[in-house]
Write a protein that holds these residues in place. Structure first.
Motif, short mmCIF file in Angstrom:
data_model
loop_
_atom_site.label_atom_id
_atom_site.label_comp_id
_atom_site.label_asym_id
_atom_site.label_seq_id
_atom_site.Cartn_x
_atom_site.Cartn_y
_atom_site.Cartn_z
N ARG A 77 -10.03 -9.88 0.47
CA ARG A 77 -8.90 -10.35 0.96
C ARG A 77 -8.23 -9.69 1.93
N ARG A 78 -8.42 -8.55 2.01
CA ARG A 78 -7.93 -7.57 3.23
C ARG A 78 -8.32 -8.18 4.79
N VAL A 90 7.97 -11.87 -1.71
CA VAL A 90 8.69 -11.04 -2.67
C VAL A 90 10.25 -10.88 -2.28
N HIS A 92 13.03 -9.98 -3.28
CA HIS A 92 14.11 -8.91 -3.10
C HIS A 92 13.72 -7.85 -1.84
N LEU A 93 12.79 -7.95 -1.36
CA LEU A 93 12.31 -7.26 -0.30
C LEU A 93 12.87 -7.97 1.08
N PRO A 102 1.04 -6.32 3.14
CA PRO A 102 -0.35 -6.07 3.37
C PRO A 102 -0.48 -4.57 3.61
N ALA A 105 0.40 -2.44 0.32
CA ALA A 105 -0.40 -2.71 -0.62
C ALA A 105 -1.75 -2.15 -0.38
N THR A 106 -2.24 -1.72 0.91
CA THR A 106 -3.59 -1.30 1.14
C THR A 106 -3.60 -0.05 1.53
N ILE B 16 8.87 -2.41 -4.15
CA ILE B 16 8.11 -3.65 -4.40
C ILE B 16 8.53 -4.56 -5.80
N VAL B 17 8.41 -3.69 -6.76
CA VAL B 17 8.79 -4.19 -8.19
C VAL B 17 10.24 -3.83 -8.42
N PRO B 18 11.09 -4.96 -8.57
CA PRO B 18 12.56 -4.58 -8.79
C PRO B 18 12.60 -3.77 -10.13
N ILE B 202 5.09 -11.33 -8.63
CA ILE B 202 4.92 -10.49 -7.52
C ILE B 202 3.52 -9.80 -7.22
N VAL B 205 1.41 -11.95 -5.57
CA VAL B 205 1.49 -11.83 -3.97
C VAL B 205 0.72 -10.60 -3.76
N LEU B 206 0.95 -9.52 -4.34
CA LEU B 206 0.22 -8.17 -4.06
C LEU B 206 -1.26 -8.32 -4.01
N LEU B 208 -2.72 -11.20 -3.33
CA LEU B 208 -2.96 -11.96 -2.33
C LEU B 208 -3.10 -11.42 -0.96
N VAL B 209 -2.49 -10.14 -0.91
CA VAL B 209 -2.46 -9.55 0.37
C VAL B 209 -3.59 -8.54 0.32
N ALA B 211 -4.12 -6.15 -2.39
CA ALA B 211 -3.69 -4.99 -3.24
C ALA B 211 -4.69 -4.87 -4.39
#
Lengths: 225, 292
Positions: A77-78, A90, A92-93, A102, A105-106, B16-18, B202, B205-206, B208-209, B211
């Motif tokens: 997926r990367r 997300v 709240h970001l 990305p 997270a990587t 990332i996590v509230p 969340i 999503v992580l 998905l990108v 993680a």
């Protein structure tokens, strides 16, 4: 780049794909079109390994994906940037933190992509909104932010699911231009849309081809729509 | 582990996590409660060990001879006891208790002003022992022959059960600490699992990108470990205050820490952090497997 070999997908009693085979080369630009519920999103999900086919085989980047572990799926997926119809942020970001997700997270050093992020936000016209949170953005702005996030690590394959679904025509063309530009820079682009006018516009800008989902199968067409 | 927890560059990852949600308060509160109990039970355990050691050491090299004899043979028997004690291997000292010492021994029952002259009290001899002490059976036979009113008492009759009781209490406290650790680990694992479920979107999503599970786990492990340490520090301080305020007096209930025992309240949060680290890691990997 993306190869399906006799792929079948069923939802309950309903066969969505039945023995579909296709091969999308690197650097190509394909639209996936068809009526609602035909399987456009499912096709993309197969491409970014969110779901596996019931039968047949999906190959990405020349690798079989059937027996990949969770870490290997993450590695795969990367190399793929995905723009979802609902964007999947997300909330709240901030926009910039979401675009950088990305990299975060990587484990990519943010200093290496920070300039890239600023350029990307400028490219998608969101420089002024970098500190806002996604719920504060309009539909088109969200789609463009999602596109920026999808390409922040310069992936080889870009998948976009109805990226113009919630935006006006002018914004649709802007998003299309971004996808075309990415394709011209060598990225493989697969874009699911039901908007035929958009596809016609794309064909004036890039050698895009169309994967038309019909009854239990996919038909590849070149110019005619 | 500690380096990773304190790494400030992870603040971006941390965001990332509230941080909100009931799991935060649950973790902090349960860590504080468990740390309070751990400090308290640790104090009981150490106190019991101390008492067992003190009794073993203080009384292990002491014995008593109690002599009750008619007045006409009393002095002869006193002399005989002193001679026997001096000649018995394993006995290095023998001393007859004075009247004042006997009065002090009886003070808890009769008070300090009691007139003991009218009472026929036995004569007491305080023996100091060495090594494994005397051959008790041989000593008893000789006393029976030469001082028939003398009874040898090595305190074992009441000392050993109390030492055993103190040892048992120490063991029970140890088991209680293990249970506290297990319950604490279960609480943290439960809270971490609930937090992972609550943040399922969340996590999606992580993933998905790109993680990996180890990255997602790290966010939760770091958060829950720091929360646990924070709660445990509070609980430890509260426990320490209560222990310090407990009445002392050097008796069996003297729970106050002594010497290296003062390190215990500081070790509790660290142990809590370690337990939380492992429990969250286990829960996170397990939950992520279910969520995939």
């Amino acid at each position: 780049m993306v190869e399906f070999d006799s792929v079948s997908v069923r939802f309950g009693d309903r066969a969505l794909f039945d023995g579909v085979s296709l091969s999308l080369p690197a650097g190509s630009f394909h639209f996936v079109t068809g009526p609602s519920g035909a399987g456009k999103t499912t096709l993309l999900k197969l491409c970014y390994l969110e779901m596996a086919p019931e039968a047949g085989e999906v190959q990405l980047f020349g690798k079989e994906t059937e027996r990949l572990g969770r870490d290997e799926v993450a590695d795969m997926r990367r190399k793929i940037g995905v723009v979802h119809q609902d964007c999947r942020f997300v909330d709240h970001l901030s926009v910039s933190e979401n675009v950088l997700l990305p990299a975060t997270a990587t484990g990519v050093d943010i200093r290496d992509v920070d300039d890239n992020m600023s350029q990307l936000l400028a490219w998608v016209g969101l420089s002024r909104h970098r500190d806002r949170r996604p719920p504060e953005l309009s539909g088109g702005e969200k789609q463009r932010a999602a596109l920026a996030r999808a390409v922040i690590l310069s992936p080889d394959l870009i998948l976009a699911d109805e990226p113009t679904g919630n935006v006006d025509w002018e914004m649709s063309l802007k998003i299309l231009d971004l996808l075309v530009e990415l394709n011209k820079s060598g990225k493989t682009v697969i874009c699911a849309t039901h908007d035929l006018s958009l596809i016609r516009q794309a064909k004036t800008r890039a050698p895009a081809r169309v994967l038309r989902i019909r009854e239990r199968g996919i038909e590849l067409s070149g110019a005619d729509l | 582990m500690i380096g990773g927890l304190l790494d400030r560059s992870d603040s971006r990852v941390e965001r990332i996590v509230p941080p909100s949600g009931f799991t935060a308060s649950l973790t902090v509160l349960s860590a504080a409660a468990m740390a309070f109990l751990a400090v308290f039970i640790g104090a009981i355990s150490m106190s019991a060990s101390r008492v067992a050691d003190d009794w073993g050491a203080a009384l292990g090299d002491k014995a008593t001879i109690r002599l009750s004899a008619p007045a006409e043979t009393l002095q002869d028997q006193i002399d005989a006891v002193m001679t026997i004690a001096a000649q018995t291997p394993g006995v290095v000292g023998a001393r007859q208790l004075t009247e004042d010492e006997q009065r002090a021994l009886l003070a808890p029952w009769f008070g300090t002003d009691a007139a003991l002259e009218g009472l026929r009290l036995p004569v007491l001899f305080d023996l100091t022992l060495e090594g494994d002490g005397p051959d008790i059976e041989g000593l008893r036979r000789r006393l029976q022959g030469e001082a028939p009113g003398a009874v040898y008492d090595d305190h074992a009759r009441w000392r050993l059960p109390m030492v055993r009781a103190a040892d048992r209490m120490s063991s029970v406290a140890g088991v209680s600490l293990v249970l506290i650790a297990a319950i604490g680990a279960a609480m943290v694992a439960l809270a971490a699992s609930a937090s992972l479920s609550a943040n399922r979107q969340i996590i999606g999503v992580l993933r998905l990108v790109g993680a990996k599970d180890v990255f997602i786990t790290r966010i939760f492990v770091r958060r829950f470990t720091l929360r646990t340490i924070g709660g445990a520090v509070t609980g430890s301080i509260a426990g320490m205050i209560v222990v310090v305020l407990m009445p002392g007096g050097g008796g069996f209930i003297d729970l106050r820490f002594a010497g290296a025992g003062w390190l215990w309240p500081a070790l509790v949060p660290l142990a809590g952090g370690g337990i939380s680290y492992m429990a969250t890691r286990y829960a996170a990997f397990r939950r992520l497997k279910e969520l995939s």
